[in-house]
Structure formats: C-alpha cells, structure tokens
Design an enzyme around this catalytic site. Structure first.
Site, PDB file in Angstrom:
ATOM      1  N   HIS A 101     -11.379  -4.113  11.474  1.00  0.00           N
ATOM      2  CA  HIS A 101     -10.261  -4.735  10.756  1.00  0.00           C
ATOM      3  C   HIS A 101      -9.861  -5.968  11.559  1.00  0.00           C
ATOM      4  O   HIS A 101      -8.965  -5.930  12.399  1.00  0.00           O
ATOM      5  CB  HIS A 101      -9.097  -3.741  10.648  1.00  0.00           C
ATOM      6  CG  HIS A 101      -7.981  -4.235   9.788  1.00  0.00           C
ATOM      7  ND1 HIS A 101      -6.667  -3.944  10.034  1.00  0.00           N
ATOM      8  CD2 HIS A 101      -7.981  -5.013   8.678  1.00  0.00           C
ATOM      9  CE1 HIS A 101      -5.903  -4.498   9.119  1.00  0.00           C
ATOM     10  NE2 HIS A 101      -6.675  -5.156   8.287  1.00  0.00           N
ATOM     11  N   SER A 155      -0.363  -6.661  10.786  1.00  0.00           N
ATOM     12  CA  SER A 155       0.395  -7.607   9.981  1.00  0.00           C
ATOM     13  C   SER A 155       1.505  -8.258  10.796  1.00  0.00           C
ATOM     14  O   SER A 155       2.230  -7.593  11.532  1.00  0.00           O
ATOM     15  CB  SER A 155       1.004  -6.884   8.772  1.00  0.00           C
ATOM     16  OG  SER A 155       1.777  -7.762   7.996  1.00  0.00           O
ATOM     17  N   ASP A 205     -10.381 -10.730   7.293  1.00  0.00           N
ATOM     18  CA  ASP A 205      -9.777  -9.402   7.363  1.00  0.00           C
ATOM     19  C   ASP A 205     -10.726  -8.249   7.697  1.00  0.00           C
ATOM     20  O   ASP A 205     -10.330  -7.339   8.394  1.00  0.00           O
ATOM     21  CB  ASP A 205      -9.080  -9.093   6.032  1.00  0.00           C
ATOM     22  CG  ASP A 205      -8.096  -7.949   6.130  1.00  0.00           C
ATOM     23  OD1 ASP A 205      -7.303  -7.926   7.088  1.00  0.00           O
ATOM     24  OD2 ASP A 205      -8.106  -7.075   5.246  1.00  0.00           O
ATOM     25  N   ARG A 235       1.671 -11.891  -1.956  1.00  0.00           N
ATOM     26  CA  ARG A 235       0.257 -12.028  -1.591  1.00  0.00           C
ATOM     27  C   ARG A 235      -0.470 -13.022  -2.486  1.00  0.00           C
ATOM     28  O   ARG A 235      -0.104 -13.220  -3.649  1.00  0.00           O
ATOM     29  CB  ARG A 235      -0.438 -10.674  -1.722  1.00  0.00           C
ATOM     30  CG  ARG A 235       0.016  -9.634  -0.722  1.00  0.00           C
ATOM     31  CD  ARG A 235      -0.723  -9.746   0.577  1.00  0.00           C
ATOM     32  NE  ARG A 235      -0.232  -8.813   1.586  1.00  0.00           N
ATOM     33  CZ  ARG A 235      -0.840  -8.599   2.743  1.00  0.00           C
ATOM     34  NH1 ARG A 235      -1.951  -9.241   3.027  1.00  0.00           N
ATOM     35  NH2 ARG A 235      -0.339  -7.757   3.614  1.00  0.00           N
ATOM     36  N   LYS A 246      -3.007 -13.123  12.610  1.00  0.00           N
ATOM     37  CA  LYS A 246      -4.468 -13.008  12.492  1.00  0.00           C
ATOM     38  C   LYS A 246      -5.056 -14.030  11.522  1.00  0.00           C
ATOM     39  O   LYS A 246      -6.013 -14.731  11.852  1.00  0.00           O
ATOM     40  CB  LYS A 246      -4.819 -11.579  12.050  1.00  0.00           C
ATOM     41  CG  LYS A 246      -6.284 -11.299  11.814  1.00  0.00           C
ATOM     42  CD  LYS A 246      -6.549  -9.805  11.796  1.00  0.00           C
ATOM     43  CE  LYS A 246      -5.757  -9.076  10.741  1.00  0.00           C
ATOM     44  NZ  LYS A 246      -6.292  -9.279   9.369  1.00  0.00           N
ATOM     45  N   THR A 247      -4.481 -14.127  10.333  1.00  0.00           N
ATOM     46  CA  THR A 247      -4.986 -15.065   9.327  1.00  0.00           C
ATOM     47  C   THR A 247      -4.705 -16.502   9.733  1.00  0.00           C
ATOM     48  O   THR A 247      -5.573 -17.373   9.643  1.00  0.00           O
ATOM     49  CB  THR A 247      -4.354 -14.767   7.953  1.00  0.00           C
ATOM     50  OG1 THR A 247      -4.717 -13.445   7.550  1.00  0.00           O
ATOM     51  CG2 THR A 247      -4.845 -15.751   6.906  1.00  0.00           C
ATOM     52  N   ARG A 277       0.824  -1.199   0.000  1.00  0.00           N
ATOM     53  CA  ARG A 277       0.000   0.000   0.000  1.00  0.00           C
ATOM     54  C   ARG A 277       0.865   1.260   0.000  1.00  0.00           C
ATOM     55  O   ARG A 277       2.005   1.252   0.442  1.00  0.00           O
ATOM     56  CB  ARG A 277      -0.919   0.020   1.221  1.00  0.00           C
ATOM     57  CG  ARG A 277      -2.060  -0.974   1.184  1.00  0.00           C
ATOM     58  CD  ARG A 277      -3.027  -0.729   2.343  1.00  0.00           C
ATOM     59  NE  ARG A 277      -2.352  -0.744   3.634  1.00  0.00           N
ATOM     60  CZ  ARG A 277      -2.040   0.351   4.340  1.00  0.00           C
ATOM     61  NH1 ARG A 277      -2.350   1.558   3.883  1.00  0.00           N
ATOM     62  NH2 ARG A 277      -1.433   0.253   5.503  1.00  0.00           N
ATOM     63  N   LYS A 310      -8.931  -2.004   0.007  1.00  0.00           N
ATOM     64  CA  LYS A 310      -8.813  -1.149   1.177  1.00  0.00           C
ATOM     65  C   LYS A 310      -9.524   0.192   0.993  1.00  0.00           C
ATOM     66  O   LYS A 310      -9.952   0.806   1.977  1.00  0.00           O
ATOM     67  CB  LYS A 310      -7.342  -0.931   1.524  1.00  0.00           C
ATOM     68  CG  LYS A 310      -6.680  -2.165   2.155  1.00  0.00           C
ATOM     69  CD  LYS A 310      -7.440  -2.668   3.374  1.00  0.00           C
ATOM     70  CE  LYS A 310      -6.742  -3.834   4.044  1.00  0.00           C
ATOM     71  NZ  LYS A 310      -7.559  -4.442   5.137  1.00  0.00           N
TER      72      LYS A 310
END
Length: 529
Positions: free
Chosen positions: A218, A236, A255, A320, A240-241, A57, A199
C-alpha cells in the site's frame, strides 16, 4: 448485449436480467449516468456524484469467507473477520434475486501491470457511475480480440441498492463486502462508496501476490530521469499522493504496487485522490484532473452553474476524485519501474516529537513498517485537543490478509537484496504538540524528499536519537537545525523528552502483539526507554 432470461457470468447463473452493457467507453457511460440520474456533469467535464450515507470505507462490514482453501492462511482477527460459506451463499442468492429486471454494466480489466502476475477482473454493477469508476481504477484492455475471449480470474459484483439484513445474514449492518477466495468472487451491497471496489481487489492481490513471492504494498511509487525508483508508504493525511506526484519524476502509481524479482509495478490503472481543499498551487497536476472529462468527483459540492467547490466539506471531508492515471502529464505508461533504491515511510506525528527525516537501518525499517504509525486529532469533537496514535500494520492493515510478518519478511529480503535505503519522514507537527506546534512547512519536506532521492542526504553526518535509535542528519542543506532537530524548537526540553518517551511506549505496547512471530533483530529495531 440484449436482454436475456438466463445469463451465465463466470459460472454463476443470473435470471431475468435487463440489458447487459459490456465494456462501455467513458463517453458511453457518461450518457448512461445522466440518463439514469446517477450524477451530473460539472462545467469542466467531470462527473459529480453523491454516495449518500457511506462517504468512506466500511471496515466493520468486510468479511472473508472461511473455507478449507484459505482457512490456515488468513490472519483472522479484527481486520479479517470470518463469515461462513452458508451465509455467503444465502446472501448471494438474495443479491441475484435483487438483480432481476435490472440493467447491468460490465467492465473487463486487469489488476497489475505485470503480465506474469496480473489478475483478470470482471466488475459487474447495476449503476453506470460505479462501472466508470472500475474503468478508471483498473487497467483496461484495448485489444478487442482479447476482450472477446476474456476469462475472469476474479469477479466483483457491486449493487449499492441491495441491503443485507444483519439479523438474518450475519452482517454487522445493511452494508457488506464479502470476499470468497474459493469461488473467486466479491459481492458488495448497501454502500455506494466506490472505493470498496478497488480495495476489495487490492485485498485479493495482498493474498495472491505473496504466494508468488511478490511483495504487495500500500504505497505510491515514482521514478527519476536517472532510472532510480522510490516507494512512499503512508496512511491518509501523511502526504503520500502529494509527495509522489512530482513534476521532476514520473509517477508509476499513487496507491497500490507489487515488487517482484523484476522490479516494481502498479496494481491499478488510475488514481483515487482525496481532494478536500486541494491546492492548484501545491498540487497543480492533481487539481487539473478534477477539471477533466472522465474524472468522477465523489461528494464534491457543485453550484447551480455546475462549478465545483473543492473547499467545501458539506457532505464529507473525504471528498474524492477518481481518474485514469494517464490524465496526469508525467507518468510511466507501462506502470513498471526498476528495483527501488529508496523506501520512504511517511508519518504525521501530531505529538510534535519526531524529526522531519530519519535514516533507518533494515531492522528499524521493518519495525516501523510493521508498526505503521501516524497520529490523528479528533478536531471535529468539541474540547478534544489531544492527538491519538494510530497504528496500521504495513501501512494498510484493513487490506492485509496474511500475518504482518509475511509482508515484513518479503519487504526486508528485497530491501537487503537490492540495497535500498530507508527513511522515516514526518510531515506532522514541530515546536510542540497539537494546539501548540505547527506543521512542518511543505517547502522543507520537499527539500528533504529531494535530498533523499538525489542522494545528497548521504553527505550528512547522522546523530542517533537517544530513544528511537534512528539517524538524524546533523545538517541538511539550508534547512534550519531547529527544523531538523525538533527538541530545539520546543521551549520546554523536559516536556519534549516526556512526550517522546510517551510515544515510544505507545510503539512498544502496540508491538507486543507481533513479538511472538517477529525476530529479535527486528524487535531490537524499536525504541529503547
């Protein structure tokens, strides 16, 4: 749709467009990607593409148009930088001129699994692979009759090949992401990083959902066989994932979510997982998705035999994979769950002082939610070994439009109303700071998460931390006490306390900017030195 001299899309007139290709399937977009030379097909079926200069980003290139309908609402500052309506219109005019003669791809889809609050989103691209990304990441409409009468609530136009002129256009670089709430339009250029598409709409949802009394978050979410829903907040690198993709629980989403009066719902229709050094053993479901048709692999290295190398960071560490959520084996097809009974805040503490699990009171939970703490180490810089504390309010500061207190109140009210238990889980270091300590073993983190979700942790006796005040379980199953209590794993106990107090000072210094509009009760939920 055939070539047209004049085309009106969402009230905006475009002239001399090439062929307009609308709602193509994944297979049709694959053909376009190969024909246009936008990417290559890996041996197992994924599309591999490169994003060039921008491999992540561009937060300094995002602007919100300042106008009368939202001027008083937006929390203007570093994360929400204003740009004038005049500059927006001038740059939009240049973008439309750039689009002349180009074939464009359109996807019509939804943001939000909740039918009452979802946004109808039209995504317009001049590249097929980014249109496939939009198809993967948003919720698709299968009913052709509904598509025939589709009227967008918000439109995103992404043309990576069009670059801004910073001196003339008022941007910070050639890249730009401009959100115009009045015109219900996002324009993106100068960056091929497709994450800007998803996003930008998440930012839009973070504005519109709170106006409906819905908490936008988020976070990832999953649900157990008992129907209990859990939320996982985290920046990040915190897991989390990984931790929410659990073979024993169905994934709602990984997400972005909303929490309404009826429960939790996924905002997206896909997943956008970081895949650098992805383990087929530790993360088998996500790994399997990297080998599937329909998946887009961004900046992943591929050899001449079309075999991918997930371990390589040749282009970037931020490799990604974008794939539809139904590529995973255990999901909630509706994208909805009940009211959460557990809220987990994930952090990676590189100072090695926070325990692997702490139970939070509601004021403590709100304090840590507003703080959004994790730590990072500049490992790529020679000689730099000290970790750096990172605070991203609401665990997603770049995407939050309102003041953090708005989101904190919404979350706090829902936690209290529905009786959710809150925990801080540290997936970072123990036994010493970066360079000395080691990362908590994943087997212990998984046991902790399992104990939280099953309620087994509630059988523990909790000890209040002397600085942060949260509750640390005295024992928890067969997890060693020197894992549960980091001070026991440090050789120098005085150094441990010094580092713990130093981190607490960082929390308090960061929180000063929120104190004026934050209740005394929440402020008291922070550390005491």
């Amino acid at each position: 749709m055939s070539k047209a001299e004049m085309c009106v899309l969402d009230g905006y007139c475009f002239t001399n467009l090439g062929e307009i290709k609308k709602n193509l399937t994944a297979a049709e977009l694959y053909e376009e990607i190969v024909k246009n030379g936008e990417g290559k097909i890996a041996d197992k079926g994924a599309v591999v593409t490169l994003t060039g200069r921008c491999t992540g980003r561009s937060p300094n290139d995002k602007f919100i148009v300042e106008e009368e309908t939202t001027k008083a609402d937006v929390n203007w500052g570093k994360g929400n930088v204003a740009i004038s309506e005049e500059k927006f219109e001038r740059l939009f005019g240049k973008l439309k001129a750039y689009m002349q003669g180009k074939n464009i791809y359109i996807q019509e889809c939804y943001a939000g699994a909740d039918e009452k609050s979802r946004l109808k989103v039209r995504v317009i691209n001049d590249s097929a692979w980014q249109n496939l990304f939009a198809r993967n990441m948003f919720i698709t409409e299968k009913d052709e009759s509904k598509l025939a009468n589709f009227a967008a609530d918000f439109t995103v136009i992404g043309c990576p090949g069009f670059h801004a002129n910073p001196e003339d256009d008022g941007t910070n670089s050639e890249a730009f992401i401009l959100l115009n709430f009045k015109k219900k339009l996002v324009i993106i250029g100068g960056t091929q990083y497709a994450g800007e598409i998803k996003k930008s709409i998440f930012t839009v949802m973070n504005y519109v959902l709170p106006k409906m009394g819905i908490m936008s978050m988020h976070c990832s979410a999953n649900i157990g066989e008992d129907g209990n829903t859990a939320l996982f907040f985290g920046l990040s690198g915190t897991g989390k994932t990984t931790l929410s993709t659990d073979p024993e629980r169905a994934l709602i989403g990984d997400d972005e979510h909303g929490w309404s009066d009826e429960g939790v719902f996924n905002i997206e229709g896909g997943c956008y997982a970081k895949v650098i050094k992805l383990s087929p053993v530790q993360e088998p479901d996500i790994y399997a998705c990297t080998q599937k048709f329909g998946t887009i692999l961004e900046n992943v290295v591929m050899d001449e035999k079309r075999q991918i190398d997930l371990d390589s960071d040749l282009y970037t560490e931020n490799t990604r994979a974008s794939y539809p959520i139904d590529s995973l084996p255990n999901i909630v097809e509706s994208g909805k769950g009940g009211h959460p009974n557990v809220v987990i805040f994930l952090t990676y503490d590189a100072f090695g002082v926070l325990p692997p699990v702490s139970k939070l009171t509601v004021p403590q939970a709100m304090y840590h939610f507003i703080s959004g703490y994790t730590a990072r180490v500049a490992g790529t810089e020679k000689g730099v070994t000290e970790p750096k504390a990172v605070f991203s309010t609401c665990f997603g500061e770049p995407f939050m439009v309102w003041h953090p207190s708005v989101y904190a109140k919404l979350l706090g009210d829902k936690i209290v109303k529905h009786g959710a238990s809150c925990y801080l889980v540290n997936t970072g270091l123990t036994g010493g700071p970066y360079g000395v300590g080691k990362r908590f073993e994943i087997k212990y983190t998984r046991k902790i998460i399992k104990a939280i979700l099953s309620g087994e942790i509630n059988k523990s006796e909790f000890i209040a931390d002397s600085v942060f005040g949260f509750g640390i379980p005295k024992t928890l199953g067969d997890i060693p006490t020197d894992v549960l209590h980091p001070v026991e794993s440090w050789k120098d106990k005085d150094e441990y306390m010094e580092k713990l107090k130093s981190l607490a000072k960082g929390f308090k210094e960061n929180f000063k900017k929120y104190e004026a509009v934050t209740s005394a009760e929440i402020i008291a939920g922070g550390p005491v030195i």
